[in-house]
Design an enzyme around this catalytic site. Structure first.
Site, PDB file in Angstrom:
ATOM      1  N   CYS A   2       0.858  -1.186   0.000  1.00 46.27           N
ATOM      2  CA  CYS A   2       0.000   0.000   0.000  1.00 46.27           C
ATOM      3  C   CYS A   2       0.888   1.227   0.000  1.00 46.27           C
ATOM      4  O   CYS A   2       2.101   1.129   0.130  1.00 46.27           O
ATOM      5  CB  CYS A   2      -0.856  -0.021   1.262  1.00 46.27           C
ATOM      6  SG  CYS A   2      -1.715  -1.587   1.483  1.00 46.27           S
ATOM      7  N   ARG A  27       1.405   2.104  -5.883  1.00 48.48           N
ATOM      8  CA  ARG A  27       1.670   1.042  -4.913  1.00 48.48           C
ATOM      9  C   ARG A  27       0.417   0.231  -4.597  1.00 48.48           C
ATOM     10  O   ARG A  27       0.511  -0.820  -3.971  1.00 48.48           O
ATOM     11  CB  ARG A  27       2.217   1.639  -3.613  1.00 48.48           C
ATOM     12  CG  ARG A  27       3.470   2.489  -3.786  1.00 48.48           C
ATOM     13  CD  ARG A  27       3.897   3.080  -2.466  1.00 48.48           C
ATOM     14  NE  ARG A  27       4.150   2.021  -1.533  1.00 48.48           N
ATOM     15  CZ  ARG A  27       5.307   1.370  -1.447  1.00 48.48           C
ATOM     16  NH1 ARG A  27       6.298   1.704  -2.237  1.00 48.48           N
ATOM     17  NH2 ARG A  27       5.468   0.376  -0.602  1.00 48.48           N
ATOM     18  N   TRP A  74      -3.613  -1.896  -1.332  1.00 42.32           N
ATOM     19  CA  TRP A  74      -3.537  -3.088  -2.189  1.00 42.32           C
ATOM     20  C   TRP A  74      -3.968  -4.229  -1.287  1.00 42.32           C
ATOM     21  O   TRP A  74      -3.265  -4.606  -0.360  1.00 42.32           O
ATOM     22  CB  TRP A  74      -2.106  -3.322  -2.692  1.00 42.32           C
ATOM     23  CG  TRP A  74      -2.047  -4.295  -3.811  1.00 42.32           C
ATOM     24  CD1 TRP A  74      -2.069  -4.015  -5.154  1.00 42.32           C
ATOM     25  CD2 TRP A  74      -1.924  -5.723  -3.724  1.00 42.32           C
ATOM     26  NE1 TRP A  74      -1.979  -5.173  -5.878  1.00 42.32           N
ATOM     27  CE2 TRP A  74      -1.897  -6.244  -5.034  1.00 42.32           C
ATOM     28  CE3 TRP A  74      -1.846  -6.630  -2.664  1.00 42.32           C
ATOM     29  CZ2 TRP A  74      -1.791  -7.610  -5.310  1.00 42.32           C
ATOM     30  CZ3 TRP A  74      -1.749  -7.995  -2.943  1.00 42.32           C
ATOM     31  CH2 TRP A  74      -1.716  -8.458  -4.247  1.00 42.32           C
ATOM     32  N   ASN A 100       0.864  -0.635   6.126  1.00 46.01           N
ATOM     33  CA  ASN A 100       1.310  -1.274   4.883  1.00 46.01           C
ATOM     34  C   ASN A 100       2.098  -2.517   5.283  1.00 46.01           C
ATOM     35  O   ASN A 100       3.104  -2.398   5.982  1.00 46.01           O
ATOM     36  CB  ASN A 100       2.210  -0.329   4.074  1.00 46.01           C
ATOM     37  CG  ASN A 100       2.861  -1.066   2.898  1.00 46.01           C
ATOM     38  OD1 ASN A 100       2.328  -2.076   2.433  1.00 46.01           O
ATOM     39  ND2 ASN A 100       4.014  -0.597   2.474  1.00 46.01           N
ATOM     40  N   GLY A 101       1.613  -3.675   4.893  1.00 43.11           N
ATOM     41  CA  GLY A 101       2.293  -4.911   5.282  1.00 43.11           C
ATOM     42  C   GLY A 101       1.282  -5.982   5.643  1.00 43.11           C
ATOM     43  O   GLY A 101       0.107  -5.889   5.297  1.00 43.11           O
ATOM     44  N   GLU A 485      10.030 -11.819 -21.095  1.00 41.38           N
ATOM     45  CA  GLU A 485       9.686 -10.451 -20.667  1.00 41.38           C
ATOM     46  C   GLU A 485       8.557  -9.875 -21.528  1.00 41.38           C
ATOM     47  O   GLU A 485       7.627  -9.253 -21.028  1.00 41.38           O
ATOM     48  CB  GLU A 485      10.927  -9.550 -20.727  1.00 41.38           C
ATOM     49  CG  GLU A 485      10.705  -8.099 -20.373  1.00 41.38           C
ATOM     50  CD  GLU A 485      10.079  -7.838 -19.009  1.00 41.38           C
ATOM     51  OE1 GLU A 485       9.593  -6.715 -18.793  1.00 41.38           O
ATOM     52  OE2 GLU A 485      10.024  -8.778 -18.187  1.00 41.38           O
ATOM     53  N   LYS A 489       4.917  -8.577 -20.142  1.00 43.43           N
ATOM     54  CA  LYS A 489       4.399  -7.226 -20.407  1.00 43.43           C
ATOM     55  C   LYS A 489       2.982  -7.296 -20.979  1.00 43.43           C
ATOM     56  O   LYS A 489       2.084  -6.586 -20.564  1.00 43.43           O
ATOM     57  CB  LYS A 489       5.320  -6.463 -21.374  1.00 43.43           C
ATOM     58  CG  LYS A 489       6.644  -6.035 -20.715  1.00 43.43           C
ATOM     59  CD  LYS A 489       6.534  -4.834 -19.853  1.00 43.43           C
ATOM     60  CE  LYS A 489       6.576  -5.017 -18.358  1.00 43.43           C
ATOM     61  NZ  LYS A 489       7.533  -5.808 -17.712  1.00 43.43           N
ATOM     62  N   GLU A 492       0.531  -8.345 -18.208  1.00 41.36           N
ATOM     63  CA  GLU A 492       0.302  -7.287 -17.204  1.00 41.36           C
ATOM     64  C   GLU A 492      -0.574  -6.157 -17.739  1.00 41.36           C
ATOM     65  O   GLU A 492      -1.441  -5.636 -17.047  1.00 41.36           O
ATOM     66  CB  GLU A 492       1.624  -6.636 -16.808  1.00 41.36           C
ATOM     67  CG  GLU A 492       2.589  -7.454 -16.017  1.00 41.36           C
ATOM     68  CD  GLU A 492       3.778  -6.593 -15.609  1.00 41.36           C
ATOM     69  OE1 GLU A 492       4.755  -6.520 -16.386  1.00 41.36           O
ATOM     70  OE2 GLU A 492       3.708  -5.980 -14.554  1.00 41.36           O
ATOM     71  N   HIS A 508       7.684 -29.461 -28.058  1.00 41.74           N
ATOM     72  CA  HIS A 508       7.423 -30.460 -27.004  1.00 41.74           C
ATOM     73  C   HIS A 508       6.114 -30.174 -26.278  1.00 41.74           C
ATOM     74  O   HIS A 508       5.932 -30.566 -25.126  1.00 41.74           O
ATOM     75  CB  HIS A 508       8.602 -30.481 -26.017  1.00 41.74           C
ATOM     76  CG  HIS A 508       9.911 -30.664 -26.727  1.00 41.74           C
ATOM     77  ND1 HIS A 508      10.314 -31.851 -27.282  1.00 41.74           N
ATOM     78  CD2 HIS A 508      10.891 -29.763 -27.021  1.00 41.74           C
ATOM     79  CE1 HIS A 508      11.492 -31.694 -27.863  1.00 41.74           C
ATOM     80  NE2 HIS A 508      11.865 -30.449 -27.728  1.00 41.74           N
ATOM     81  N   LYS A 607       3.199  -1.738  -7.822  1.00 43.17           N
ATOM     82  CA  LYS A 607       4.568  -1.529  -8.294  1.00 43.17           C
ATOM     83  C   LYS A 607       5.601  -2.267  -7.458  1.00 43.17           C
ATOM     84  O   LYS A 607       6.513  -2.905  -7.978  1.00 43.17           O
ATOM     85  CB  LYS A 607       4.875  -0.035  -8.296  1.00 43.17           C
ATOM     86  CG  LYS A 607       6.233   0.325  -8.836  1.00 43.17           C
ATOM     87  CD  LYS A 607       6.333  -0.022 -10.296  1.00 43.17           C
ATOM     88  CE  LYS A 607       7.677   0.192 -10.924  1.00 43.17           C
ATOM     89  NZ  LYS A 607       7.797  -0.375 -12.247  1.00 43.17           N
TER      90      LYS A 607
HETATM   91  C1  AGP Z   1       7.079  -5.996 -13.769  1.00 48.77           C
HETATM   92  O1  AGP Z   1       6.555  -5.228 -14.768  1.00 48.77           O
HETATM   93  C2  AGP Z   1       6.276  -6.083 -12.563  1.00 48.77           C
HETATM   94  N1  AGP Z   1       6.010  -4.823 -12.033  1.00 48.77           N
HETATM   95  C3  AGP Z   1       6.806  -7.047 -11.525  1.00 48.77           C
HETATM   96  O2  AGP Z   1       6.913  -8.305 -12.106  1.00 48.77           O
HETATM   97  C4  AGP Z   1       8.163  -6.672 -10.928  1.00 48.77           C
HETATM   98  O3  AGP Z   1       9.173  -6.854 -11.857  1.00 48.77           O
HETATM   99  C5  AGP Z   1       8.427  -7.559  -9.717  1.00 48.77           C
HETATM  100  O4  AGP Z   1       7.414  -7.334  -8.776  1.00 48.77           O
HETATM  101  C6  AGP Z   1       9.803  -7.305  -9.105  1.00 48.77           C
HETATM  102  O5  AGP Z   1       9.855  -6.002  -8.626  1.00 48.77           O
HETATM  103  P1  AGP Z   1      11.266  -5.374  -8.221  1.00 48.77           P
HETATM  104  O6  AGP Z   1      12.130  -5.337  -9.436  1.00 48.77           O
HETATM  105  O7  AGP Z   1      10.904  -4.013  -7.728  1.00 48.77           O
HETATM  106  O8  AGP Z   1      11.847  -6.238  -7.138  1.00 48.77           O
END
Ligand code: AGP
Length: 612
Positions: A2, A27, A74, A100-101, A485, A489, A492, A508, A607
Site C-alpha cells: 500500500c 503502490r 492493495w 502497509n504490510g 519479458e 508485459k 500485465e 514439445h 509496483k
Molecule cells: C514488472 O513489470 C512487474 N512490475 C513485476 O513483475 C516486478 O518486476 C516484480 O514485482 C519485481 O519487482 P522489483 O524489481 O521491484 O523487485
C-alpha cells in the site's frame, strides 16, 4: 504494498495528503482514506476506489487541519471495500491507524480480543492491531508510543504503521519493520511516506527509518526509538530527485513516458562507468569486491518478475564471458527451499523497487549463511540496497508505471558492465571482443532512439492484434529471456494470456496451441541461432500460425515468412536484448491502450510487492 502518507506542521494537511496519495497510487489502488484531527475531533474518511473518487466525495467537508494520515490500499486481508479501507479506528474511536504490510499472527491476536468482547467491522489484520494497541494502552494506562512498543513485541509480520490519537492531537506515531518508511524534515513540519514522492516539493532532507524503529513525530520534533525504548540518532540523507521526474511530461501514460526515456536512462546508467575509448568500466561496488567476484565458485542471482528476466539473461552472459557458473532463483522459492549456499558463493539480488519482500527475505536468508550480497537496485536508499554488502544502482530514475520498462534495460546495462568487468579482470574474454562489446554497449542509447522513432508501426500492430485471446513469445539463447519479458508485459498490460518459451521447446507441447488465431511473437535478431529460429518460424507457418517477428536490419529471410516484422538496428547478440525488448514493451502498451486498459495501474497489480 500500500501507499502511506502523513503530515504534521503549519500547512493545510489535507491537500498534501491527497497529492501524496496520488503519487503513491502506483503502490495500490483498491481503496483509499484519510484520518484528520481538527475541532471536530478525530475523523476518518475512506472509500473503495481511487484517490480522485475520495476527493470527489469529500468536497464541501470541513477538512481544515495541520495533522493527518492517508492510505491507498492493495488488498491482502479482506476484499476491496469501504469497510476494509484504511484508516481503521479502534473500538473507542480514539485511535486511527493506517498500515502497509501483513500481520502474520493477526488471527491469534483477534481471538484474544474477541474473548475480551471486542467486535470487528472489517476483515483486516490492521483493525485487529489498532485494537490490540488500544487494549494495552488502556490496561497499562500508558502513552500511545509505549503501548505500540509493547504491542509490537507480540506482532510477527511486516509493517509500516502510522497512528493518530485524539488524546495527543499534536503527534503522529509510526513504526517500521520490512515495509518502507521515509520521513521528510521541514522547518516546523514533517512529512511521512512509503517513499519520498509526497514530500519532493517541500524538502530534500529525509530519514529512511530502519526496521524495529518507532518514530514520534511532532511539527518541530522527530524522535526515533528502538523497541528497547532507546533513542536512535536519525541519519539524514539528501534527496537527488526532482518533481518533474515523477510527472507525465506530456505523455498519455507513465509507461509510454518511461519507454521513451530509455535512451537517456541507459545513457545515465553507463555514464561515469563505461568508457569505450579508454576501454574501461568503473563500478566501485564491483571493484571493491573484485577478488571475491573473480574467485567466486558460483553466482546465485535472486529476483522476481521482470527483474528475474534480467537475472536470466545475466546467467547466459556471465557464464559465456566470465566462465563462472550461475543459478537464477525465484526469490520466493529460494527463501523457503532451504538452499545450499557454500563458501565462495556470491548472491546477486536484482530489484527495481528495492522493497520486494520475497527478494529481501531471500537475501537475509543467504546473508545468515555468510554469502556476499551484491544488490542491483533502482530506488536509492531502499531496503535491499541497505541490506546488501555492495551493489550498483541502475540510475533509471523513478519508475511510476507498474509495468517495469526503463528499469529493465538499465538492469541489463548494469549486469552487462559487471560481466564484462569481471571477465576482463579474470582474463576469460579476449581483448578485442571486450573492446568491441564496450563500443556496442556505448552505442545502445542511440540505437534505442532509432527504434523509438518507428513506434508508430507498433501502434498499428497493436490495433491489429488487440482482440487476441492468447499469445506465444519465442526466442533462443539471449533472446529467450526477452521472449519471457515480452509475454509478461502483454499479460500485465492487456490481460491477454501470453507465454514465453525457448523456441525449440515449442515442439514439445505448446505447438498444440497454434492455429490461425494465435499470434506468435518471435524475438529473432541476428545471432548464431538464426537458422534455427527460421525453422521454428516455418513450423508455425506450417500450422497457419500468425508470425510477428522482431528482426535485425538486413535480415531478408524472415520478412518473406512473417505476417508482421519490426526491424531493429544490428547489434552483437549480447547487446541486442537491450534493443529487442523495446518493441515488445511498445506492442504491449499499444495493445493495452487499444483495449481500454489502465496501462499505468493494471488490475490486481502493484509496483512494489512488499508482502510475501
Ligand atoms: C514488472 O513489470 C512487474 N512490475 C513485476 O513483475 C516486478 O518486476 C516484480 O514485482 C519485481 O519487482 P522489483 O524489481 O521491484 O523487485
Amino acid at each position: 504494498m500500500c501507499g502511506i502518507v502523513g503530515y504534521i506542521g503549519h500547512r493545510e494537511a489535507y491537500p498534501i495528503l491527497i497529492t501524496g496519495l496520488k503519487r503513491q497510487e502506483y503502490r495500490g489502488y483498491d481503496s483509499t482514506g484519510v484520518a484528520l484531527i481538527n475541532q471536530e475531533g478525530l475523523t476518518v474518511y475512506k472509500k473503495q476506489g481511487k484517490v480522485a473518487e475520495l476527493e470527489e466525495a469529500l468536497l464541501g467537508k470541513n477538512l481544515s487541519t495541520n495533522i493527518g494520515i492517508g492510505h491507498t490500499r492493495w488488498a491482502t486481508h479482506g476484499e476491496p471495500s469501504d469497510v476494509n479501507a484504511h484508516p481503521h479506528l479502534s473500538a473507542s474511536g480514539k485511535l486511527a491507524m493506517i498500515h502497509n504490510g501483513i500481520i502474520e499472527n493477526y488471527a491469534q491476536l483477534k481471538k484474544e480480543l474477541l474473548n475480551k468482547g471486542y467486535q470487528f467491522k472489517s476483515e483486516t489484520d490492521t483493525e485487529v492491531l489498532v485494537n490490540f494497541i488500544e487494549e494495552i494502552k488502556t490496561n497499562e494506562d500508558c502513552p500511545l508510543e509505549e503501548a505500540l512498543r509493547i504491542a509490537l513485541k507480540r506482532v510477527s509480520g511486516a509493517y509500516v504503521i502510522l497512528l493518530l490519537d485524539s488524546e495527543q492531537p499534536d503527534t503522529i506515531v509510526a513504526a517500521r519493520k520490512g515495509s518502507p518508511l521515509v520521513i521528510g524534515i521541514g522547518k516546523g513540519e514533517h512529512f511521512l511516506g512509503s517513499d519520498a514522492t509526497p514530500m519532493l516539493e517541500y524538502t530534500k532532507e529525509v530519514v529512511y527509518v530502519n526496521d524495529y524503529e518507532i518514530a514520534i513525530v511532532k511539527a518541530d520534533e522527530l524522535v526515533l526509538k528502538n523497541l528497547g525504548n532507546e533513542k536512535q540518532t536519525p541519519y539524514i540523507s539528501n534527496l537527488d530527485l526532482e518533481l518533474a521526474a515523477i510527472e507525465k511530461g506530456g505523455y498519455d501514460h507513465f509507461m509510454l513516458k518511461e519507454i521513451h526515456e530509455q535512451p537517456a536512462t541507459i545513457f545515465d546508467c553507463l555514464r561515469g562507468r563505461l568508457d569505450a575509448q579508454k576501454g574501461t568500466i568503473t563500478m566501485k561496488g564491483v571493484q571493491d569486491n573484485i577478488d571475491t567476484l573473480v574467485k567466486a565458485n558460483r553466482y546465485i542471482i535472486i529476483a522476481c518478475g521482470t527483474s528475474w528476466h534480467a537475472a536470466l539473461l545475466a546467467e547466459y552472459v556471465i557464464e559465456e564471458l566470465c566462465r563462472i557458473p550461475v543459478e537464477v532463483e525465484y526469490a520466493s522459492e529460494f527463501r523457503y527451499r532451504n538452499p545450499i549456499i557454500r563458501e565462495g558463493d556470491v548472491i546477486i539480488a536484482v530489484s527495481q523497487s528495492g522493497e520486494t519482500a520475497d527478494t529481501l527475505v531471500a537475501i537475509e536468508k543467504a546473508k545468515e549463511q555468510g554469502a556476499l550480497i551484491f544488490g542491483i537496485v533502482n530506488v536509492v536508499g531502499s531496503s535491499i540496497s541497505r541490506a546488501s554488502h555492495a551493489g550498483a544502482y541502475t540510475h533509471a530514475g523513478p519508475e511510476i508505471g507498474v509495468a517495469s520498462t526503463k528499469a529493465f534495460t538499465a538492469q541489463l546495462a548494469v549486469l552487462l558492465m559487471m560481466a564484462l568487468k569481471i571477465a576482463n579482470e579474470k582474463g576469460t574474454i579476449d581483448k578485442s571482443r571486450y573492446a568491441r562489446l564496450l563500443v556496442e554497449l556505448a552505442e545502445a542509447p542511440e540505437k534505442v532512439e532509432a527504434i523509438l522513432k518507428n513506434a508508430e508501426e507498433l501502434k498499428v500492430m497493436g490495433q491489429k492484434y488487440k482482440d487476441s485471446v492468447n499469445a506465444l513469445y519465442l526466442g533462443r539463447g539471449y533472446n529467450f529471456p526477452i521472449a519471457l519479458e515480452g509475454a509478461l508485459k502483454l499479460k500485465e498490460i492487456s490481460y491477454i494470456h501470453a507465454e514465453g518459451y525457448p523456441a525449440a521447446e515449442m515442439k514439445h507441447g505448446p505447438i498444440a496451441l497454434v492455429d490461425n488465431q494465435l499470434p506468435v511473437i518471435f524475438v529473432a535478431t541476428k545471432d548464431d541461432y538464426h537458422a534455427k529460429i527460421v525453422s521454428n518460424i516455418q513450423e508455425i507457418k506450417a500450422r497457419k500460425g500468425i508470425v510477428i517477428a522482431i528482426i535485425s536490419e538486413g535480415d531478408d529471410i524472415i520478412p518473406t515468412m512473417a505476417n508482421d516484422v519490426f526491424v531493429i538496428p544490428p547489434a552483437d547478440e549480447i547487446v541486442a536484448p537491450l534493443l529487442s525488448v523495446i518493441p515488445l514493451q511498445l506492442l504491449s502498451y499499444y495493445i493495452g491502450v487499444a483495449r481500454g486498459c489502465d496501462v499505468d495501474k493494471p488490475r490486481n497489480l502493484a509496483k512494489s510487492v512488499t508482502v510475501e
